[in-house]
Design a protein around this motif. Structure first.
Motif, PDB file in Angstrom:
ATOM      1  N   TRP A 130       0.830  -1.343   0.052  1.00 25.91           N
ATOM      2  CA  TRP A 130      -0.297  -0.040  -0.099  1.00 25.91           C
ATOM      3  C   TRP A 130       0.674   1.492   0.137  1.00 25.91           C
ATOM      4  CZ3 TRP A 130      -0.596  -3.839   4.196  1.00 25.91           C
ATOM      5  CH2 TRP A 130      -0.102  -4.212   5.057  1.00 25.91           C
ATOM      6  N   ASP A 131       0.498   2.185  -0.279  1.00 28.72           N
ATOM      7  CA  ASP A 131       0.965   3.713  -0.274  1.00 28.72           C
ATOM      8  C   ASP A 131       0.434   4.368   1.484  1.00 28.72           C
ATOM      9  OD1 ASP A 131       0.568   7.269  -0.032  1.00 28.72           O
ATOM     10  OD2 ASP A 131       1.808   6.225  -2.054  1.00 28.72           O
TER      11      ASP A 131
ATOM     12  N   GLN B 139      -0.723   8.581   1.589  1.00 27.31           N
ATOM     13  CA  GLN B 139      -2.306   8.057   1.381  1.00 27.31           C
ATOM     14  C   GLN B 139      -3.746   7.089   2.263  1.00 27.31           C
ATOM     15  OE1 GLN B 139      -3.517   9.780  -0.639  1.00 27.31           O
ATOM     16  NE2 GLN B 139      -1.499  10.277  -1.677  1.00 27.31           N
ATOM     17  N   THR B 140      -2.839   5.643   3.054  1.00 27.67           N
ATOM     18  CA  THR B 140      -2.908   5.579   3.845  1.00 27.67           C
ATOM     19  C   THR B 140      -3.461   6.047   5.504  1.00 27.67           C
ATOM     20  OG1 THR B 140      -2.332   3.334   3.146  1.00 27.67           O
ATOM     21  CG2 THR B 140      -2.925   3.285   5.177  1.00 27.67           C
TER      22      THR B 140
ATOM     23  N   LEU C  85      -8.080   8.457  -5.121  1.00 30.66           N
ATOM     24  CA  LEU C  85      -6.335   7.709  -4.749  1.00 30.66           C
ATOM     25  C   LEU C  85      -6.865   7.708  -6.070  1.00 30.66           C
ATOM     26  CD1 LEU C  85      -7.603   4.453  -2.665  1.00 30.66           C
ATOM     27  CD2 LEU C  85      -5.811   6.500  -2.537  1.00 30.66           C
TER      28      LEU C  85
ATOM     29  N   LEU D 204      -1.399   6.278  -8.404  1.00 27.31           N
ATOM     30  CA  LEU D 204      -1.123   5.214  -7.773  1.00 27.31           C
ATOM     31  C   LEU D 204      -1.449   4.379  -9.281  1.00 27.31           C
ATOM     32  CD1 LEU D 204      -2.355   4.773  -4.015  1.00 27.31           C
ATOM     33  CD2 LEU D 204      -0.866   5.929  -4.810  1.00 27.31           C
TER      34      LEU D 204
ATOM     35  N   GLY E 227      -0.610  -0.618  -5.932  1.00 30.21           N
ATOM     36  CA  GLY E 227      -0.923   0.200  -4.760  1.00 30.21           C
ATOM     37  C   GLY E 227      -1.837   0.404  -4.102  1.00 30.21           C
ATOM     38  N   TYR E 228      -3.498   1.069  -5.247  1.00 33.94           N
ATOM     39  CA  TYR E 228      -4.438   1.228  -5.124  1.00 33.94           C
ATOM     40  C   TYR E 228      -5.522   0.378  -4.088  1.00 33.94           C
ATOM     41  CZ  TYR E 228      -9.806   2.300  -6.418  1.00 33.94           C
ATOM     42  OH  TYR E 228     -11.002   2.141  -6.547  1.00 33.94           O
TER      43      TYR E 228
ATOM     44  N   THR F  40      -3.701  -0.420  -1.057  1.00 34.95           N
ATOM     45  CA  THR F  40      -4.640   0.810  -0.123  1.00 34.95           C
ATOM     46  C   THR F  40      -5.850   0.959   0.296  1.00 34.95           C
ATOM     47  OG1 THR F  40      -2.856   2.112  -1.202  1.00 34.95           O
ATOM     48  CG2 THR F  40      -4.562   3.121  -0.137  1.00 34.95           C
ATOM     49  N   THR F  41      -6.534   0.301  -0.654  1.00 37.51           N
ATOM     50  CA  THR F  41      -8.717   0.383  -0.307  1.00 37.51           C
ATOM     51  C   THR F  41      -7.985  -1.031   0.311  1.00 37.51           C
ATOM     52  OG1 THR F  41      -8.934  -0.845  -2.454  1.00 37.51           O
ATOM     53  CG2 THR F  41      -8.972   1.043  -3.104  1.00 37.51           C
TER      54      THR F  41
ATOM     55  N   VAL G 219      -7.250  -0.032   4.295  1.00 35.34           N
ATOM     56  CA  VAL G 219      -8.186   1.135   4.892  1.00 35.34           C
ATOM     57  C   VAL G 219      -9.142   0.752   5.560  1.00 35.34           C
ATOM     58  CG1 VAL G 219      -8.696   3.438   4.007  1.00 35.34           C
ATOM     59  CG2 VAL G 219      -7.058   3.256   4.059  1.00 35.34           C
TER      60      VAL G 219
END
Length: 249
Positions: free
Chosen positions: A69-70, A73-74, A159, A164, A168-169, A172-173, A176
């Protein structure tokens, strides 16, 4: 709570689609499970049944995306998510079943509109987006996730503008919304949305949820997004329209 044939005919495809979405397509379309289940159950029961299943899907899909993940952004999304969950709790305490049906229906139609607009007018990359924008997206995602399991669209709008990678997108989701769902599960328990009856009913749908999660991870590389989302959009439009009509009647 009766687990009749209709429950299985609607519930099994709903959780499979949710698993595919959360496992491979950024969580957004996992929202389809809520309006489908709300067609046959009171919205509060539908959301309560789905909550442990979505948390289970989060758990089994986290490992394939671990540490991919990023971080920035997380962090921003999670900072905003706290106030968003609290706002969801406050709304839940004043909402009745028809208000929930109406909100879920409106979000379903709005979800499709947002996704179509993104395809026609793709978000421009903005890596230097201010921190407050990420936190605002986190708050909006957590609130809509709390009241209808529909946090994906708000997070996606933000996002997708952050340049991303696909993985990575997705990672991250997964992280989160996994953490947001832990907070939601605790709150749902205190609010009475998750009961012994709803938990036992949800157990019948566990195989479908796990199968969908596994298929989503596989589909992340193998299945075109277009075919999956065409089906999802059609289901959301139909279910959203029916829920709005039911709430107004």
């Amino acid at each position: 709570m009766e687990t009749d044939l209709t429950f299985f005919l609607i519930g099994i495809p709903a959780v499979i689609l949710a698993g595919i979405s959360k496992g491979g397509f950024g969580s957004g379309a996992s929202f389809v499970a809520a309006p489908l289940m709300a067609l046959i159950l009171p919205p509060e029961q539908a959301l309560g049944i789905l909550m442990p299943l979505l948390l289970l899907i989060d758990g089994v899909t986290l490992k394939p995306y671990w540490k991919r993940w990023d971080a920035r952004q997380t962090r921003l999304l999670l900072i905003g998510a706290g106030p968003g969950v609290l706002l969801g709790v406050l709304f839940w305490q004043i909402a009745n079943q028809d208000m929930l049906r109406l909100l879920i229906g409106v979000i379903a139609i709005g979800y499709v509109a947002i996704q179509l607009l993104q395809r026609w007018y793709p978000p421009r990359a903005a890596r230097a987006a201010p921190a407050w924008l990420g936190m605002l997206a986190g708050a909006g995602s957590a609130f809509t996730s709390f009241v209808s399991h529909a946090g994906g669209p708000v997070a996606a709008v933000y996002l997708l503008s952050q340049d991303l990678s696909k993985t990575g997108y997705q990672a991250t989701t997964v992280l989160v919304f996994g953490l947001v769902n832990v907070a939601k599960t605790i709150a749902y328990g205190f609010l009475g949305a998750i009961t012994l009856q709803s938990f036992l009913a949800g157990l019948w749908l566990v195989p479908g949820a796990l199968f969908g999660a596994w298929l989503g991870v596989v589909a992340h590389r193998a299945i075109p997004e277009r075919a999956f989302f065409i089906v999802t959009y059609a289901l959301l439009l139909a279910a959203g329209s029916k829920l709005i009509a039911d709430s107004l009647n």
